[in-house]
Design an enzyme around this catalytic site. Structure first.
Site, PDB file in Angstrom:
ATOM      1  CB  THR A 172      85.080 -15.740  30.061  1.00 45.90           C
ATOM      2  OG1 THR A 172      83.668 -15.831  30.184  1.00 45.90           O
ATOM      3  CG2 THR A 172      85.527 -16.629  28.915  1.00 45.90           C
ATOM      4  NE  ARG A 173      81.660 -18.244  37.062  1.00 46.19           N
ATOM      5  CZ  ARG A 173      80.993 -17.243  37.607  1.00 46.19           C
ATOM      6  NH1 ARG A 173      81.598 -16.087  37.855  1.00 46.19           N
ATOM      7  NH2 ARG A 173      79.727 -17.376  37.938  1.00 46.19           N
ATOM      8  CG  HIS A 215      76.131 -12.960  25.249  1.00 46.09           C
ATOM      9  ND1 HIS A 215      75.564 -13.955  24.492  1.00 46.09           N
ATOM     10  CD2 HIS A 215      75.988 -13.350  26.549  1.00 46.09           C
ATOM     11  CE1 HIS A 215      75.091 -14.899  25.297  1.00 46.09           C
ATOM     12  NE2 HIS A 215      75.341 -14.564  26.545  1.00 46.09           N
ATOM     13  NE  ARG A 236      79.823  -2.794  37.979  1.00 38.47           N
ATOM     14  CZ  ARG A 236      78.917  -3.356  38.749  1.00 38.47           C
ATOM     15  NH1 ARG A 236      78.648  -4.643  38.622  1.00 38.47           N
ATOM     16  NH2 ARG A 236      78.273  -2.632  39.638  1.00 38.47           N
ATOM     17  CG  HIS A 253      81.333 -11.094  27.151  1.00 38.51           C
ATOM     18  ND1 HIS A 253      80.063 -11.577  26.955  1.00 38.51           N
ATOM     19  CD2 HIS A 253      81.491 -10.957  28.484  1.00 38.51           C
ATOM     20  CE1 HIS A 253      79.478 -11.746  28.125  1.00 38.51           C
ATOM     21  NE2 HIS A 253      80.325 -11.372  29.073  1.00 38.51           N
TER      22      HIS A 253
END
Ligand code: PPS
Length: 601
Positions: free
Chosen positions: A204-205, A209, A298, A212
Site C-alpha cells: 500500500t501507499r 481504512h 483493483r 482495507h
C-alpha cells in the site's frame, strides 16, 4: 515450494533460487575502502538510493547490480533478463554525459550517499544512451506525460545508463522507524521464528481504512496465511500522503487484527507506477521477502491522467500476475473492489451486493475534502484514531500554507500585480507573506545563472524549493518569474502541492502590449540583438495548459488584477471568512467566468 541453500528460507525460495545479498564481508570491505579513495564517485539521487538499498539487501534478487544493456533491452521488450528470468522493470543507473566522458567499460566507480559515505562499488559492464521514449512505451505502455513514471523517465532521468555488478559496503542509513525496517533475510528469519509458514503481503501507499482491513482479513481467511502489511516508504506517486503520517496510521490499524496474526514492515521502494508490470514486480519483491501470497487489488499501482482516467484497465494487473504466478511461485490473491452495504452494515465485494441494496463509498479526493473542511468522517468508513492522525495533516484551507505562482512574458505585469497582492495579503494578516519576484531571486538566489533553458530550469526549481518550504510551514509564497516552460512549472506544482495550495496565475498580457510597455527597455535591446535568448522575441514561452487564474493586464489595473486573485483565494477557502469584506471584488468587477476570453477555473 522446495528448499534451497538460503540460511533462513521458510516456505518460499527467492526469485532466481537464492537470495542475493550484496553486502561484502569485512575483509573485502576493508579492501574496498582503500580502493574507493582512488575511484570516481557518483552521487546517488534519491531514487537511486532506494534502488541501491533493495539491490544490496536482496529484495531485487537475482539482480547482482544495475542492469547491463542486454538485460535492459530484454526487460523493456519482453520482461526477461538475458538468462530468461522474469523481471518486468528496468533497474538502471542513469548518469550525466559529463560523468561518463572519462569512463570506460571495465572501470570501477564508487556509489555515494548524499551524506558522503560510499554504499557500493560498481564495475562498469556497459555504458549506453537508451531510447527513453521506447522504454516509456515498453514499460508504461504510453508516452503520455501525465503518467508520473513517463514524466520522471523523460524529464528527471539522466541521459546515459551504466550497468554492472555492485559490491556493497553498507545499507543506506535510516533515521526513522528503524525497528520497522526488515531486510528480506530478517523478515524470513522473523517468519520462521514466529512459525508463520504462509504469509500474505499487502502492498500500500495510502493510509488504511476499514475497507482495507476487511479485504486483508478476507485474504487471510481465504489463504490461511498471516498478514504482512508492507507499505512503500520510498517514492510513491505525487500528491500521496507523507510516509510519517501513513506509518502512524498503519501502527494504529494493527490492533484491529487478531493478536499474533499481523506484522508491519516498511519497504523502501521507488515505485514507477507501471500498473500491471509494477504489480508483477511487487509480487517478485514480496517473494524475496519470504511471502507466499500477494494481494493484488483493483488498479494496482495505476495512475490517472489529467482528466482522471486510469492508464490501465482495472483488472489488468491481476491478469498479468495471475498469468505468471506459477512461474514465480508466489500466489496472487486477487481482490475485487470492496464497498460498504448500508442495510447490512457490512463490507462486501461489488458482486456480492444483494440486488437493490444501497452501497456507500468515499473516494480519496472526497475524503481529503471532508478532512480539509473539518467535516465529519462517517464511522463506517474509517476508525476514529486514523481520522485523528489524518486531521492533523489536513488543517482547514484557511490555516494551510499556499503559493501563488505567476507566470508570463517579461513586462506582462507579474511583478506589479504580485506587489499589490502581497500588500493585500499582509493587510489581511492571516499568515506571513514572502515575495519571490523574478529580479529579486536572480539577485539573491540565482546570481550566477543566465537564460539558457538549463539555467532557467535551475532558477525555477530553486524558487519552487523555497516556496515549498514556506508553504510547508504554513506561510504564503508569491512567486513572479517568467517560468516559460510547462514541464518545469508542473514539477514546481508537484513540489508544493504536497504541502499546501498551489495557485498558478497566468498573466496573459499579449506580447505586443508587453513590448510596447518595455518597462526595462529590454525588448528594444532584444530586437536589435543586444540581448540573446529573450523570452517572447528569441526564446520560447509556453502558455500554461491548466492555469487556475488568468489575467490580462491590458485593461485591468494592478489593483483590479490582484482583486481577481484574492476573489479566487476566497472562493477556494484559502482566506479567513472575516477577511471577506476587505478582500472582496467590488460588485461591478465581480468575477466573471471568462476574463478577456480566457476560461477562469
Ligand atoms: S526565468 O525564465 O523565469 O528564469 O526568468 P526570470 O528569472 O523571471 O527573469 C527575470 C528578469 O530578467 C530579465 N531578463 C530576461 N528575461 C527573459 N529573457 C532574457 N534573456 C532576459 N534577460 C534579462 C527580465 O527583465 C525578467 O524580468 P521580468 O519582470 O519578467 O521582465
Amino acid at each position: 515450494m522446495g528448499s534451497d541453500n538460503n540460511p533462513v528460507v521458510f516456505g518460499i525460495t527467492s526469485h532466481g533460487g537464492k537470495l542475493k545479498e550484496l553486502i561484502v564481508d569485512e575483509t573485502r570491505a576493508n579492501e574496498l575502502k582503500e580502493e574507493v579513495i582512488y575511484l570516481p564517485s557518483w552521487n546517488l539521487t534519491l531514487r537511486q538510493i532506494w534502488d541501491v538499498e533493495l539491490l544490496l539487501n536482496g529484495a531485487f534478487s537475482p539482480l547482482k547490480g544495475f542492469m547491463g544493456r542486454d538485460d535492459y533491452i530484454g526487460v523493456v521488450e519482453n520482461m526477461r533478463l538475458t538468462d530468461g528470468t522474469l523481471w518486468p522493470i528496468p533497474i538502471v543507473l542513469d548518469v550525466t554525459r559529463k560523468f561518463t566522458s572519462s569512463l570506460n567499460e571495465g572501470d570501477r566507480i564508487a556509489l555515494r550517499h548524499p551524506e558522503g559515505m560510499v554504499l557500493a562499488v560498481m564495475t562498469i559492464a556497459n555504458i549506453w544512451e537508451p531510447d527513453r521514449r521506447e522504454e516509456a512505451e515498453g514499460v508504461f505502455g504510453t508516452l503520455n506525460e501525465d503518467h508520473p513514471g513517463v514524466f520522471a523517465l523523460l524529464h528527471q532521468t539522466n541521459p546515459v545508463y551504466i550497468g554492472g555488478e555492485i559490491e556493497g559496503l553498507e545499507l543506506p542509513p535510516h533515521h526513522t522507524f528503524r525497528n520497522l525496517r526488515y531486510t528480506p533475510a530478517q523478515l524470513r528469519a522473523k517468519f520462521q521464528e514466529l512459525g508463520w509458514g504462509k504469509v500474505v503481503a499487502f502492498q500500500t501507499r495510502n493510509p488504511m481504512h476499514r475497507a482495507h482491513v476487511e479485504l486483508t482479513k478476507r485474504a487471510m481467511k481465504e489463504t490461511g496465511a498471516k498478514l504482512l502489511i508492507h507499505p512503500v516508504v520510498g517514492r510513491t506517486s505525487p500528491g500521496d500522503i507523507d510516509y510519517f503520517t501513513r506509518v502512524r496510521c498503519y501502527q494504529a490499524v494493527l490492533k484491529h487484527y487478531p493478536k499474533g496474526s499481523v506484522m508491519l514492515s516498511l519497504l523502501p521502494l521507488a515505485m514507477r507506477m507501471a500498473g500491471p508490470r509494477e504489480a508483477l514486480w511487487h509480487a517478485i519483491i514480496r517473494k524475496n521477502y519470504g511471502c507466499t501470497h500477494f494481494i493484488v487489488g483493483r488498479d494496482h499501482a495505476g495512475p490517472k491522467d489529467s482528466q482522471g482516467n486510469p492508464f490501465y484497465p482495472p483488472y489488468a494487473a491481476q491478469e498479468l500476475v495471475e498469468k505468471y504466478q506459477e512461474e514465480i511461485g508466489i500466489k496472487i490473491v486477487p481482490v475485487k473492489e470492496i464497498v460498504y452495504v448500508e442495510d447490512t452494515g457490512r463490507y462486501m465485494t461489488r458482486d456480492e451486493v444483494p440486488p437493490g441494496a444501497k452501497t456507500l463509498s468515499i473516494s480519496g479526493t472526497k475524503f481529503r475534502r471532508l478532512l480539509r473542511e473539518g467535516k465529519e468522517i462517517p464511522e463506517w468508513f474509517s476508525y476514529p484514531e486514523i481520522v485523528q492522525i489524518l486531521r492533523r495533516l489536513y488543517p482547514p484551507r484557511d490555516k494551510q500554507g499556499f503559493t501563488v505562482f505567476f507566470t508570463g512574458l517579461p513586462s506582462s505585469g507579474k511583478s506589479t500585480v504580485a506587489q499589490v497582492l502581497m500588500a493585500k495579503l499582509m493587510e489581511i494578516g492571516s499568515r506571513p507573506v514572502t515575495l519571490l519576484d523574478g529580479d529579486i531571486v536572480r539577485k539573491h538566489l540565482s546570481s550566477e545563472l543566465g537564460f539558457s533553458k538549463r539555467d532557467r530550469d535551475i532558477n525555477i526549481r530553486r524558487i519552487g524549493f523555497v516556496a515549498s518550504e514556506i508553504t510547508k510551514n504554513g506561510g504564503i509564497a508569491i512567486c513572479a518569474p517568467i517560468a516559460p516552460y510547462e514541464a518545469t512549472r508542473r514539477e514546481v506544482r508537484e513540489m508544493i502541492s504536497q504541502y499546501g495550495g498551489f495557485i498558478l496565475v497566468y498573466v496573459a498580457t499579449p506580447l505586443e502590449v508587453c513590448e510596447q510597455r518595455d518597462r526595462k527597455g529590454l525588448y528594444a535591446k532584444a530586437r536589435v540583438g543586444l540581448i540573446k535568448d529573450f523570452t517572447g522575441i528569441s526564446d520560447p514561452y509556453e502558455p500554461p495548459e491548466n492555469p487556475d487564474v488568468v489575467i490580462d493586464t491590458t485593461e485591468l489595473s494592478p489593483e483590479e488584477a490582484a482583486q481577481h486573485i484574492l476573489e479566487y483565494l476566497h472562493k477556494q477557502g484559502y482566506l479567513p471568512e472575516a477577511a471577506t469584506d476587505e478582500g472582496r471584488v467590488p460588485q461591478d468587477l465581480s468575477f466573471k467566468n471568462k476574463i478577456n476570453g480566457h476560461e477562469v477555473r
